[in-house]
Motif scaffolding. Structure first.
Motif, PDB file in Angstrom:
ATOM      1  N   ILE A 172       0.837  -1.203   0.000  1.00  0.00           N
ATOM      2  CA  ILE A 172       0.000   0.000   0.000  1.00  0.00           C
ATOM      3  C   ILE A 172       0.876   1.259   0.000  1.00  0.00           C
ATOM      4  O   ILE A 172       0.682   2.184  -0.798  1.00  0.00           O
ATOM      5  CB  ILE A 172      -0.941   0.002   1.221  1.00  0.00           C
ATOM      6  N   LYS A 173       1.880   1.267   0.884  1.00  0.00           N
ATOM      7  CA  LYS A 173       2.712   2.459   1.014  1.00  0.00           C
ATOM      8  C   LYS A 173       3.588   2.683  -0.214  1.00  0.00           C
ATOM      9  O   LYS A 173       3.756   3.822  -0.662  1.00  0.00           O
ATOM     10  CB  LYS A 173       3.573   2.343   2.275  1.00  0.00           C
ATOM     11  N   SER A 174       4.132   1.595  -0.766  1.00  0.00           N
ATOM     12  CA  SER A 174       4.970   1.764  -1.957  1.00  0.00           C
ATOM     13  C   SER A 174       4.128   2.186  -3.157  1.00  0.00           C
ATOM     14  O   SER A 174       4.566   3.007  -3.976  1.00  0.00           O
ATOM     15  CB  SER A 174       5.739   0.472  -2.255  1.00  0.00           C
ATOM     16  N   ALA A 175       2.899   1.668  -3.289  1.00  0.00           N
ATOM     17  CA  ALA A 175       2.015   2.078  -4.383  1.00  0.00           C
ATOM     18  C   ALA A 175       1.629   3.550  -4.239  1.00  0.00           C
ATOM     19  O   ALA A 175       1.590   4.300  -5.221  1.00  0.00           O
ATOM     20  CB  ALA A 175       0.761   1.206  -4.413  1.00  0.00           C
ATOM     21  N   PHE A 176       1.354   3.967  -3.000  1.00  0.00           N
ATOM     22  CA  PHE A 176       1.032   5.379  -2.754  1.00  0.00           C
ATOM     23  C   PHE A 176       2.213   6.261  -3.164  1.00  0.00           C
ATOM     24  O   PHE A 176       2.041   7.274  -3.850  1.00  0.00           O
ATOM     25  CB  PHE A 176       0.705   5.578  -1.273  1.00  0.00           C
ATOM     26  N   ASN A 177       3.409   5.875  -2.745  1.00  0.00           N
ATOM     27  CA  ASN A 177       4.593   6.658  -3.087  1.00  0.00           C
ATOM     28  C   ASN A 177       4.870   6.666  -4.581  1.00  0.00           C
ATOM     29  O   ASN A 177       5.356   7.660  -5.133  1.00  0.00           O
ATOM     30  CB  ASN A 177       5.805   6.110  -2.342  1.00  0.00           C
ATOM     31  N   LEU A 178       4.548   5.565  -5.259  1.00  0.00           N
ATOM     32  CA  LEU A 178       4.719   5.516  -6.713  1.00  0.00           C
ATOM     33  C   LEU A 178       3.763   6.484  -7.411  1.00  0.00           C
ATOM     34  O   LEU A 178       4.097   7.054  -8.455  1.00  0.00           O
ATOM     35  CB  LEU A 178       4.492   4.089  -7.224  1.00  0.00           C
ATOM     36  N   ALA A 179       2.588   6.675  -6.835  1.00  0.00           N
ATOM     37  CA  ALA A 179       1.667   7.684  -7.374  1.00  0.00           C
ATOM     38  C   ALA A 179       2.300   9.069  -7.278  1.00  0.00           C
ATOM     39  O   ALA A 179       2.274   9.858  -8.233  1.00  0.00           O
ATOM     40  CB  ALA A 179       0.341   7.647  -6.618  1.00  0.00           C
ATOM     41  N   LEU A 180       2.910   9.365  -6.134  1.00  0.00           N
ATOM     42  CA  LEU A 180       3.558  10.661  -5.952  1.00  0.00           C
ATOM     43  C   LEU A 180       4.739  10.821  -6.908  1.00  0.00           C
ATOM     44  O   LEU A 180       4.901  11.874  -7.531  1.00  0.00           O
ATOM     45  CB  LEU A 180       4.036  10.806  -4.506  1.00  0.00           C
ATOM     46  N   ALA A 181       5.560   9.769  -7.051  1.00  0.00           N
ATOM     47  CA  ALA A 181       6.706   9.843  -7.960  1.00  0.00           C
ATOM     48  C   ALA A 181       6.246  10.087  -9.390  1.00  0.00           C
ATOM     49  O   ALA A 181       6.864  10.869 -10.128  1.00  0.00           O
ATOM     50  CB  ALA A 181       7.519   8.549  -7.878  1.00  0.00           C
ATOM     51  N   SER A 182       5.147   9.450  -9.787  1.00  0.00           N
ATOM     52  CA  SER A 182       4.617   9.651 -11.142  1.00  0.00           C
ATOM     53  C   SER A 182       4.168  11.091 -11.338  1.00  0.00           C
ATOM     54  O   SER A 182       4.424  11.704 -12.376  1.00  0.00           O
ATOM     55  CB  SER A 182       3.453   8.691 -11.400  1.00  0.00           C
ATOM     56  N   GLU A 183       3.504  11.651 -10.317  1.00  0.00           N
ATOM     57  CA  GLU A 183       3.078  13.054 -10.412  1.00  0.00           C
ATOM     58  C   GLU A 183       4.279  13.981 -10.522  1.00  0.00           C
ATOM     59  O   GLU A 183       4.303  14.899 -11.358  1.00  0.00           O
ATOM     60  CB  GLU A 183       2.251  13.447  -9.192  1.00  0.00           C
ATOM     61  N   LEU A 235       0.524  12.288 -14.726  1.00  0.00           N
ATOM     62  CA  LEU A 235      -0.614  12.308 -13.809  1.00  0.00           C
ATOM     63  C   LEU A 235      -1.528  11.106 -13.996  1.00  0.00           C
ATOM     64  O   LEU A 235      -2.131  10.624 -13.037  1.00  0.00           O
ATOM     65  CB  LEU A 235      -1.404  13.608 -13.984  1.00  0.00           C
ATOM     66  N   LEU A 236      -1.642  10.608 -15.219  1.00  0.00           N
ATOM     67  CA  LEU A 236      -2.479   9.437 -15.458  1.00  0.00           C
ATOM     68  C   LEU A 236      -1.912   8.214 -14.750  1.00  0.00           C
ATOM     69  O   LEU A 236      -2.660   7.406 -14.176  1.00  0.00           O
ATOM     70  CB  LEU A 236      -2.612   9.168 -16.960  1.00  0.00           C
ATOM     71  N   GLN A 237      -0.596   8.062 -14.776  1.00  0.00           N
ATOM     72  CA  GLN A 237       0.031   6.951 -14.077  1.00  0.00           C
ATOM     73  C   GLN A 237      -0.122   7.109 -12.561  1.00  0.00           C
ATOM     74  O   GLN A 237      -0.316   6.127 -11.842  1.00  0.00           O
ATOM     75  CB  GLN A 237       1.515   6.847 -14.449  1.00  0.00           C
ATOM     76  N   ALA A 238      -0.052   8.345 -12.092  1.00  0.00           N
ATOM     77  CA  ALA A 238      -0.265   8.600 -10.668  1.00  0.00           C
ATOM     78  C   ALA A 238      -1.665   8.149 -10.261  1.00  0.00           C
ATOM     79  O   ALA A 238      -1.851   7.537  -9.199  1.00  0.00           O
ATOM     80  CB  ALA A 238      -0.075  10.083 -10.371  1.00  0.00           C
ATOM     81  N   GLU A 239      -2.639   8.447 -11.090  1.00  0.00           N
ATOM     82  CA  GLU A 239      -4.012   8.035 -10.806  1.00  0.00           C
ATOM     83  C   GLU A 239      -4.132   6.516 -10.772  1.00  0.00           C
ATOM     84  O   GLU A 239      -4.836   5.950  -9.922  1.00  0.00           O
ATOM     85  CB  GLU A 239      -4.946   8.622 -11.865  1.00  0.00           C
ATOM     86  N   LYS A 240      -3.426   5.819 -11.673  1.00  0.00           N
ATOM     87  CA  LYS A 240      -3.463   4.351 -11.696  1.00  0.00           C
ATOM     88  C   LYS A 240      -2.883   3.761 -10.414  1.00  0.00           C
ATOM     89  O   LYS A 240      -3.412   2.794  -9.862  1.00  0.00           O
ATOM     90  CB  LYS A 240      -2.699   3.831 -12.915  1.00  0.00           C
ATOM     91  N   TRP A 241      -1.798   4.340  -9.930  1.00  0.00           N
ATOM     92  CA  TRP A 241      -1.204   3.839  -8.694  1.00  0.00           C
ATOM     93  C   TRP A 241      -2.125   4.087  -7.504  1.00  0.00           C
ATOM     94  O   TRP A 241      -2.197   3.246  -6.591  1.00  0.00           O
ATOM     95  CB  TRP A 241       0.154   4.487  -8.461  1.00  0.00           C
ATOM     96  N   LEU A 242      -2.829   5.191  -7.500  1.00  0.00           N
ATOM     97  CA  LEU A 242      -3.779   5.442  -6.408  1.00  0.00           C
ATOM     98  C   LEU A 242      -4.919   4.432  -6.429  1.00  0.00           C
ATOM     99  O   LEU A 242      -5.455   4.058  -5.379  1.00  0.00           O
ATOM    100  CB  LEU A 242      -4.335   6.862  -6.491  1.00  0.00           C
ATOM    101  N   LYS A 243      -5.301   3.976  -7.602  1.00  0.00           N
ATOM    102  CA  LYS A 243      -6.331   2.926  -7.699  1.00  0.00           C
ATOM    103  C   LYS A 243      -5.799   1.610  -7.126  1.00  0.00           C
ATOM    104  O   LYS A 243      -6.560   0.829  -6.534  1.00  0.00           O
ATOM    105  CB  LYS A 243      -6.777   2.755  -9.147  1.00  0.00           C
ATOM    106  N   GLU A 244      -4.500   1.359  -7.298  1.00  0.00           N
ATOM    107  CA  GLU A 244      -3.883   0.183  -6.673  1.00  0.00           C
ATOM    108  C   GLU A 244      -3.982   0.288  -5.150  1.00  0.00           C
ATOM    109  O   GLU A 244      -4.243  -0.705  -4.459  1.00  0.00           O
ATOM    110  CB  GLU A 244      -2.418   0.065  -7.094  1.00  0.00           C
ATOM    111  N   VAL A 245      -3.757   1.486  -4.631  1.00  0.00           N
ATOM    112  CA  VAL A 245      -3.881   1.703  -3.190  1.00  0.00           C
ATOM    113  C   VAL A 245      -5.316   1.472  -2.741  1.00  0.00           C
ATOM    114  O   VAL A 245      -5.575   0.788  -1.737  1.00  0.00           O
ATOM    115  CB  VAL A 245      -3.426   3.126  -2.814  1.00  0.00           C
ATOM    116  N   GLU A 246      -6.265   2.020  -3.503  1.00  0.00           N
ATOM    117  CA  GLU A 246      -7.680   1.906  -3.153  1.00  0.00           C
ATOM    118  C   GLU A 246      -8.133   0.457  -3.075  1.00  0.00           C
ATOM    119  O   GLU A 246      -8.952   0.089  -2.224  1.00  0.00           O
ATOM    120  CB  GLU A 246      -8.528   2.667  -4.176  1.00  0.00           C
ATOM    121  N   LYS A 247      -7.597  -0.390  -3.943  1.00  0.00           N
ATOM    122  CA  LYS A 247      -7.976  -1.804  -3.956  1.00  0.00           C
ATOM    123  C   LYS A 247      -7.513  -2.541  -2.694  1.00  0.00           C
ATOM    124  O   LYS A 247      -8.089  -3.550  -2.316  1.00  0.00           O
ATOM    125  CB  LYS A 247      -7.387  -2.507  -5.189  1.00  0.00           C
ATOM    126  N   ARG A 248      -6.471  -2.019  -2.046  1.00  0.00           N
ATOM    127  CA  ARG A 248      -5.840  -2.744  -0.961  1.00  0.00           C
ATOM    128  C   ARG A 248      -6.135  -2.189   0.436  1.00  0.00           C
ATOM    129  O   ARG A 248      -5.997  -2.911   1.428  1.00  0.00           O
ATOM    130  CB  ARG A 248      -4.318  -2.770  -1.173  1.00  0.00           C
TER     131      ARG A 248
END
Length: 329
Positions: free
Chosen positions: A261-272, A277-290
């Motif tokens: 969860i934490k690494s996916a969240f951080n990957l969203a930030l790194a993408s931003e 921004l689209l990739q950041a949104e995808k990583w946040l969806k990974e967080v949401e699933k978990r």
């Protein structure tokens, strides 16, 4: 809105103080202007079309309504636009065009616009038509204080018309109202009030006319394992690709749900931070699933999702406005 975000970030960190891995990041974010101009609009002229005003008092403040100083206001706006370096050239005509003696706005004729554009070598005319100042005394009460706090409030409303020589009417009329406040014992004079209003109006209008920078804040996870700590060092060194690679490796290899969860969240930030921004949104969806609904991680995810959604909403306008610089921002 930025102040609200900053306070929310502080509140989140305070609520999660027991989790030392939560860190905040502050950076400068480019925001789009309210108005977009075609790329061919390169030279602009700011003209003083405000009604003339009597000499302002140097020692007294008059409560009520007054007009700003047209010459000073036009000069401050032209200076702010020149400092933005968005246009190739910013010219100014601070001589009063509105000699009618009327307190209200006066529209420029197409003949006037054409003449001004020719004389000033401008593609567009920014006509500063009005800076209205409304002052009043107020008493503010704060919980825990025995008495009230006397203040002077000033509502400042600049009005700007944008003219193209080939058009009979303005292409746009923009106006904004915002407030200034002083301790009553340190209230400015009428002269100082006009100068403050001129500077404040320039600040407000410039943010509506050209892209501008603002401070933004984000939250990320910086502890829990060696990879997280190493990635935090990369963040401090502004090495977002290095941080991204470490978080990506951790996400793929760890069996810990929390670390995923934490690494996916951080990957969203790194993408931003890398502009995707689209990739950041995808990583946040990974967080949401978990995440578990209502958990600390879910609160942080929702907070970031709101920030990212707002930035994604602005991005198309920013891309259009920065296309004259090859979208290099």
């Amino acid at each position: 809105m930025m102040k609200i975000y900053a306070l929310c970030a502080v509140a989140l960190v305070c609520c999660l103080a027991s989790c030392s891995s939560v860190q905040t990041l502050t950076f400068d974010q480019l925001c789009p202007a309210t108005v977009s101009f075609p790329e061919q609009v390169k030279n602009i002229a700011v003209v003083n079309n405000m009604p003339s005003t009597p000499e302002a008092k140097r020692t007294l403040l008059t409560l009520g309504e007054m007009n700003g100083n047209g010459k000073k206001s036009a000069e401050m706006l032209a200076s702010a636009l020149a400092d933005s370096k968005y246009f190739n050239q910013v010219m100014i005509c601070d001589s009063a065009l509105n000699a009618t003696g009327l307190s209200g706005r006066r529209a420029l004729t197409q003949e006037e616009v054409t003449q001004l554009a020719g004389e000033l070598d401008a593609d567009i005319i920014f006509s500063l038509d009005q800076v209205k100042i409304q002052t009043e005394r107020d008493e503010i009460f704060y919980p825990g204080l025995p008495g009230s706090w006397s203040v002077i409030k000033a509502k400042v409303t600049p009005v700007l018309s944008l003219y193209l020589p080939e058009r009979e009417r303005p292409m746009n009329i923009i106006a904004k109202t915002d407030s200034l406040q002083w301790d009553a014992s340190m209230a400015p004079s009428d002269r100082q009030m006009q100068e403050e209003a001129a500077s404040f109006s320039a600040y407000m209008l410039t943010h509506m006319l050209v892209p501008y920078w603002k401070h933004a804040e984000r939250i990320y996870y910086a502890g829990g394992c060696v990879e997280m700590r190493d990635a935090a060092v990369c963040v401090n060194e502004n090495d977002w690709q290095g941080a991204h690679d470490l978080w990506q490796s951790l996400f793929e290899q760890t069996k810990s749900k929390k670390l995923k969860i934490k690494s996916a969240f951080n990957l969203a930030l790194a993408s931003e931070m890398q502009g995707d921004l689209l990739q950041a949104e995808k990583w946040l969806k990974e967080v949401e699933k978990r995440v578990t609904a209502g958990s600390d991680e879910d609160v942080i995810r929702k907070f970031y999702a709101e920030q990212l959604a707002e930035r994604m909403k602005q991005f198309p306008h920013l891309n259009t406005q920065m296309s004259r610089f090859g979208n290099n921002f």
